[in-house]
Scaffold this motif. Structure first.
Motif, PDB file in Angstrom:
ATOM      1  N   LEU A  10       0.864  -1.296  -0.150  1.00 44.05           N
ATOM      2  CA  LEU A  10       0.006   0.211  -0.159  1.00 44.05           C
ATOM      3  C   LEU A  10       0.824   1.164  -0.067  1.00 44.05           C
ATOM      4  O   LEU A  10       0.488   2.235  -0.671  1.00 44.05           O
ATOM      5  N   ALA A  11       1.787   1.380   0.852  1.00 43.28           N
ATOM      6  CA  ALA A  11       2.847   2.376   0.956  1.00 43.28           C
ATOM      7  C   ALA A  11       3.474   2.691  -0.391  1.00 43.28           C
ATOM      8  O   ALA A  11       3.703   3.895  -0.738  1.00 43.28           O
ATOM      9  N   VAL A  12       3.914   1.564  -1.156  1.00 39.41           N
ATOM     10  CA  VAL A  12       4.442   1.669  -2.530  1.00 39.41           C
ATOM     11  C   VAL A  12       3.670   2.325  -3.540  1.00 39.41           C
ATOM     12  O   VAL A  12       3.955   3.232  -4.199  1.00 39.41           O
ATOM     13  N   ILE A  13       2.293   1.890  -3.311  1.00 34.87           N
ATOM     14  CA  ILE A  13       1.092   2.475  -4.313  1.00 34.87           C
ATOM     15  C   ILE A  13       1.045   3.955  -3.901  1.00 34.87           C
ATOM     16  O   ILE A  13       1.045   4.746  -5.092  1.00 34.87           O
ATOM     17  N   LEU A  14       1.114   4.314  -2.665  1.00 34.89           N
ATOM     18  CA  LEU A  14       0.993   5.714  -2.220  1.00 34.89           C
ATOM     19  C   LEU A  14       2.207   6.354  -2.795  1.00 34.89           C
ATOM     20  O   LEU A  14       2.072   7.723  -3.453  1.00 34.89           O
ATOM     21  N   ASN A 160      15.893   6.091  10.632  1.00 39.64           N
ATOM     22  CA  ASN A 160      14.426   6.141  11.093  1.00 39.64           C
ATOM     23  C   ASN A 160      14.363   4.821  11.603  1.00 39.64           C
ATOM     24  O   ASN A 160      13.398   4.966  12.527  1.00 39.64           O
ATOM     25  N   SER A 161      14.829   3.511  11.219  1.00 40.82           N
ATOM     26  CA  SER A 161      14.488   2.512  11.686  1.00 40.82           C
ATOM     27  C   SER A 161      15.023   2.303  12.977  1.00 40.82           C
ATOM     28  O   SER A 161      14.624   1.439  13.597  1.00 40.82           O
ATOM     29  N   ARG A 162      15.827   3.118  13.466  1.00 43.69           N
ATOM     30  CA  ARG A 162      16.421   3.196  15.075  1.00 43.69           C
ATOM     31  C   ARG A 162      15.396   3.977  15.682  1.00 43.69           C
ATOM     32  O   ARG A 162      15.542   3.700  17.012  1.00 43.69           O
ATOM     33  N   LEU A 163      14.573   4.533  15.359  1.00 45.84           N
ATOM     34  CA  LEU A 163      13.613   5.223  16.216  1.00 45.84           C
ATOM     35  C   LEU A 163      12.188   4.551  16.249  1.00 45.84           C
ATOM     36  O   LEU A 163      11.508   4.904  17.407  1.00 45.84           O
ATOM     37  N   LEU A 215      -1.600  14.680   2.802  1.00 43.78           N
ATOM     38  CA  LEU A 215      -2.428  13.820   3.730  1.00 43.78           C
ATOM     39  C   LEU A 215      -2.243  12.222   3.426  1.00 43.78           C
ATOM     40  O   LEU A 215      -2.038  11.537   4.216  1.00 43.78           O
ATOM     41  N   PHE A 216      -2.165  11.948   2.157  1.00 42.68           N
ATOM     42  CA  PHE A 216      -2.100  10.536   1.796  1.00 42.68           C
ATOM     43  C   PHE A 216      -0.727  10.373   1.413  1.00 42.68           C
ATOM     44  O   PHE A 216      -0.118   9.099   1.835  1.00 42.68           O
ATOM     45  N   CYS A 217       0.344  11.138   0.606  1.00 40.25           N
ATOM     46  CA  CYS A 217       1.553  10.644   0.438  1.00 40.25           C
ATOM     47  C   CYS A 217       2.492  10.891   1.357  1.00 40.25           C
ATOM     48  O   CYS A 217       3.791  10.583   0.997  1.00 40.25           O
ATOM     49  N   THR A 218       2.173  11.524   2.368  1.00 41.82           N
ATOM     50  CA  THR A 218       3.066  12.095   3.278  1.00 41.82           C
ATOM     51  C   THR A 218       2.792  11.414   4.879  1.00 41.82           C
ATOM     52  O   THR A 218       3.516  10.626   5.199  1.00 41.82           O
ATOM     53  N   VAL A 219       1.472  11.985   5.299  1.00 39.16           N
ATOM     54  CA  VAL A 219       1.270  11.547   6.552  1.00 39.16           C
ATOM     55  C   VAL A 219       0.839   9.919   6.327  1.00 39.16           C
ATOM     56  O   VAL A 219       1.366   9.203   7.359  1.00 39.16           O
ATOM     57  N   GLY A 220      -0.127   9.764   5.737  1.00 39.05           N
ATOM     58  CA  GLY A 220      -0.457   8.318   5.514  1.00 39.05           C
ATOM     59  C   GLY A 220       0.734   7.413   5.173  1.00 39.05           C
ATOM     60  O   GLY A 220       0.724   6.211   5.745  1.00 39.05           O
ATOM     61  N   LEU A 221       1.527   7.725   4.089  1.00 45.85           N
ATOM     62  CA  LEU A 221       2.600   7.189   3.634  1.00 45.85           C
ATOM     63  C   LEU A 221       3.498   6.921   4.655  1.00 45.85           C
ATOM     64  O   LEU A 221       4.092   5.606   4.979  1.00 45.85           O
ATOM     65  N   TYR A 222       4.125   7.811   5.311  1.00 42.42           N
ATOM     66  CA  TYR A 222       5.347   7.919   6.297  1.00 42.42           C
ATOM     67  C   TYR A 222       4.762   7.228   7.713  1.00 42.42           C
ATOM     68  O   TYR A 222       5.597   6.596   8.270  1.00 42.42           O
ATOM     69  N   ILE A 224       2.704   4.609   7.677  1.00 39.55           N
ATOM     70  CA  ILE A 224       2.595   3.195   7.502  1.00 39.55           C
ATOM     71  C   ILE A 224       4.345   2.751   7.154  1.00 39.55           C
ATOM     72  O   ILE A 224       4.324   1.716   7.615  1.00 39.55           O
ATOM     73  N   PHE A 225       5.056   3.780   6.551  1.00 36.77           N
ATOM     74  CA  PHE A 225       6.497   3.329   6.438  1.00 36.77           C
ATOM     75  C   PHE A 225       7.165   3.007   7.894  1.00 36.77           C
ATOM     76  O   PHE A 225       8.051   2.094   7.989  1.00 36.77           O
ATOM     77  N   THR A 226       6.876   3.935   8.819  1.00 33.98           N
ATOM     78  CA  THR A 226       7.633   3.735  10.375  1.00 33.98           C
ATOM     79  C   THR A 226       7.028   2.418  10.832  1.00 33.98           C
ATOM     80  O   THR A 226       7.849   1.720  11.276  1.00 33.98           O
ATOM     81  N   GLU A 227       5.662   2.147  10.532  1.00 36.61           N
ATOM     82  CA  GLU A 227       5.260   0.830  11.297  1.00 36.61           C
ATOM     83  C   GLU A 227       5.726  -0.384  10.494  1.00 36.61           C
ATOM     84  O   GLU A 227       6.006  -1.369  11.445  1.00 36.61           O
ATOM     85  N   ILE A 228       6.094  -0.274   9.124  1.00 33.86           N
ATOM     86  CA  ILE A 228       6.585  -1.340   8.644  1.00 33.86           C
ATOM     87  C   ILE A 228       8.092  -1.990   8.871  1.00 33.86           C
ATOM     88  O   ILE A 228       8.234  -2.834   9.159  1.00 33.86           O
ATOM     89  N   LEU A 229       8.859  -0.492   9.247  1.00 34.13           N
ATOM     90  CA  LEU A 229      10.043  -0.833   9.643  1.00 34.13           C
ATOM     91  C   LEU A 229      10.273  -1.628  10.868  1.00 34.13           C
ATOM     92  O   LEU A 229      11.580  -2.112  11.229  1.00 34.13           O
ATOM     93  N   LYS A 230       9.075  -1.592  11.618  1.00 35.16           N
ATOM     94  CA  LYS A 230       9.320  -2.554  12.916  1.00 35.16           C
ATOM     95  C   LYS A 230       9.182  -4.054  12.833  1.00 35.16           C
ATOM     96  O   LYS A 230       9.756  -4.895  13.689  1.00 35.16           O
ATOM     97  N   LYS A 231       8.805  -4.318  11.534  1.00 34.85           N
ATOM     98  CA  LYS A 231       8.683  -5.902  11.215  1.00 34.85           C
ATOM     99  C   LYS A 231       9.442  -6.246   9.966  1.00 34.85           C
ATOM    100  O   LYS A 231       9.894  -7.374  10.036  1.00 34.85           O
ATOM    101  N   ILE A 232      10.048  -5.128   9.149  1.00 36.35           N
ATOM    102  CA  ILE A 232      10.648  -5.554   7.860  1.00 36.35           C
ATOM    103  C   ILE A 232      11.927  -4.873   7.860  1.00 36.35           C
ATOM    104  O   ILE A 232      11.863  -3.790   8.198  1.00 36.35           O
ATOM    105  N   PRO A 233      13.145  -5.562   7.593  1.00 38.30           N
ATOM    106  CA  PRO A 233      14.500  -4.714   7.652  1.00 38.30           C
ATOM    107  C   PRO A 233      14.561  -3.656   6.613  1.00 38.30           C
ATOM    108  O   PRO A 233      13.702  -3.783   5.557  1.00 38.30           O
ATOM    109  N   ALA A 234      15.311  -2.817   6.605  1.00 35.25           N
ATOM    110  CA  ALA A 234      15.468  -1.620   6.054  1.00 35.25           C
ATOM    111  C   ALA A 234      15.563  -1.846   4.351  1.00 35.25           C
ATOM    112  O   ALA A 234      15.225  -1.332   3.477  1.00 35.25           O
ATOM    113  N   PHE A 235      16.576  -2.853   4.434  1.00 39.53           N
ATOM    114  CA  PHE A 235      17.052  -2.973   2.983  1.00 39.53           C
ATOM    115  C   PHE A 235      15.747  -3.592   2.120  1.00 39.53           C
ATOM    116  O   PHE A 235      15.640  -3.143   0.827  1.00 39.53           O
ATOM    117  N   THR A 236      14.965  -4.560   2.557  1.00 37.27           N
ATOM    118  CA  THR A 236      13.956  -5.392   2.082  1.00 37.27           C
ATOM    119  C   THR A 236      13.008  -4.146   1.661  1.00 37.27           C
ATOM    120  O   THR A 236      12.543  -4.168   0.625  1.00 37.27           O
TER     121      THR A 236
END
Length: 289
Positions: A10-14, A160-163, A215-222, A224-236
């Protein structure tokens, strides 16, 4: 984990819409980025109030988060400059080099050994970009700016992945957007002196696009992006974002007729980049128990 990968897609689409807005908005890259971070900071301020998010960060922690926000602000300025000096397709393809810079920077920053698989896949991406750069000489300035932009994007992802494990994602993004608003705002007079703009105030149409972008491509996207980094490695995450050009290029071809602005080397380079994404996906699946 499946939910995290769905959120990643979803983040990639946004993200695919980000370059489109960069082309639609008539402001130059400095002003465009400033309005984007400003609108995003305002939206996040109200989001934090509405959801009554507990903010226990001290001044040192706010500065720490804000400094990382300056990386993404710089990335956006250069990313939009790349689009303005070339087109959407070139700008988003250059973003694919984020995975290459992540594979180089992360081991150096974390003082860990390099991973051969990441270097190999990133080199494929680099080869694709090089092919486009070498043969498509009409957009070399835009490509060069786009390459630098992707380096800042890689640094942002790493730091960001450290935060993400210590702070709420909305808190992180709020202080990052606030830092971008204040620091870029302070530098804008100098920036506009060297890169003047015809207007400082967005038109009604530009303001509407900026609001959607924030609204969508910054707040929504990032968020989601921050939540993703909790589960998926930064490189992936970064390599998966290489799929962003597919969405952005399709939209650019449909709405801006950019298919007439690129040549065969562009398509060959893009194919090489997509192969690197497919291989990374295969390797990630094989590593799972």
């Amino acid at each position: 984990m499946k939910k995290s990968y769905l959120l990643l897609h979803l983040a990639v689409i946004l993200a695919g819409f980000t370059g489109v807005f960069g082309k639609l908005i008539s402001l130059n890259e400095g002003l465009l980025t400033w309005y984007r971070v400003f609108f995003s900071a305002v939206i996040l301020f109200f989001v934090l109030k509405i959801f009554k998010t507990n903010d226990s960060t001290n001044r040192t922690e706010k500065l720490k988060i804000g400094k990382v926000g300056l990386l993404i602000t710089m990335h956006w300025v250069l990313f939009y400059a790349s689009i303005k000096y070339s087109n959407i397709s070139i700008g988003v393809v250059c973003y694919c080099l984020t995975s290459f810079f992540t594979a180089i920077f992360k081991p150096l920053i974390d003082k860990q050994p390099f991973k051969l698989s990441e270097l190999f896949l990133s080199t494929l991406t680099l080869a694709g970009i090089s092919l486009i750069f070498h043969f498509d000489t009409s957009y070399q300035v835009g490509i060069a700016i786009g390459v630098i932009s992707s380096a800042f994007a890689a640094l942002y992802t790493i730091y960001n992945s450290r935060l993400v494990n210590d702070f709420d994602s909305k808190i992180i993004n709020y202080y990052q957007m606030l830092a971008g608003t204040l620091c870029l705002g302070a530098l804008l007079p100098v920036y506009l002196y060297f890169f003047p703009s015809e207007t400082l105030i967005p038109t009604t149409k530009d303001a509407f696009y900026l609001l959607l972008l924030a609204l969508f491509c910054t707040v929504g996207l990032y968020v989601i992006f921050t939540e993703i980094l909790k589960k998926i490695p930064a490189f992936t995450v970064n390599l998966s974002f290489n799929l962003e050009p597919v969405y952005a290029i399709i939209m650019a071809f449909l709405f801006f007729d950019e298919s007439k602005q690129v040549n065969l080397s562009f398509y060959i380079g893009l194919l090489i980049i997509m192969i690197s994404v497919i291989l990374q996906t295969f390797i990630s699946i094989k590593k799972k128990p």
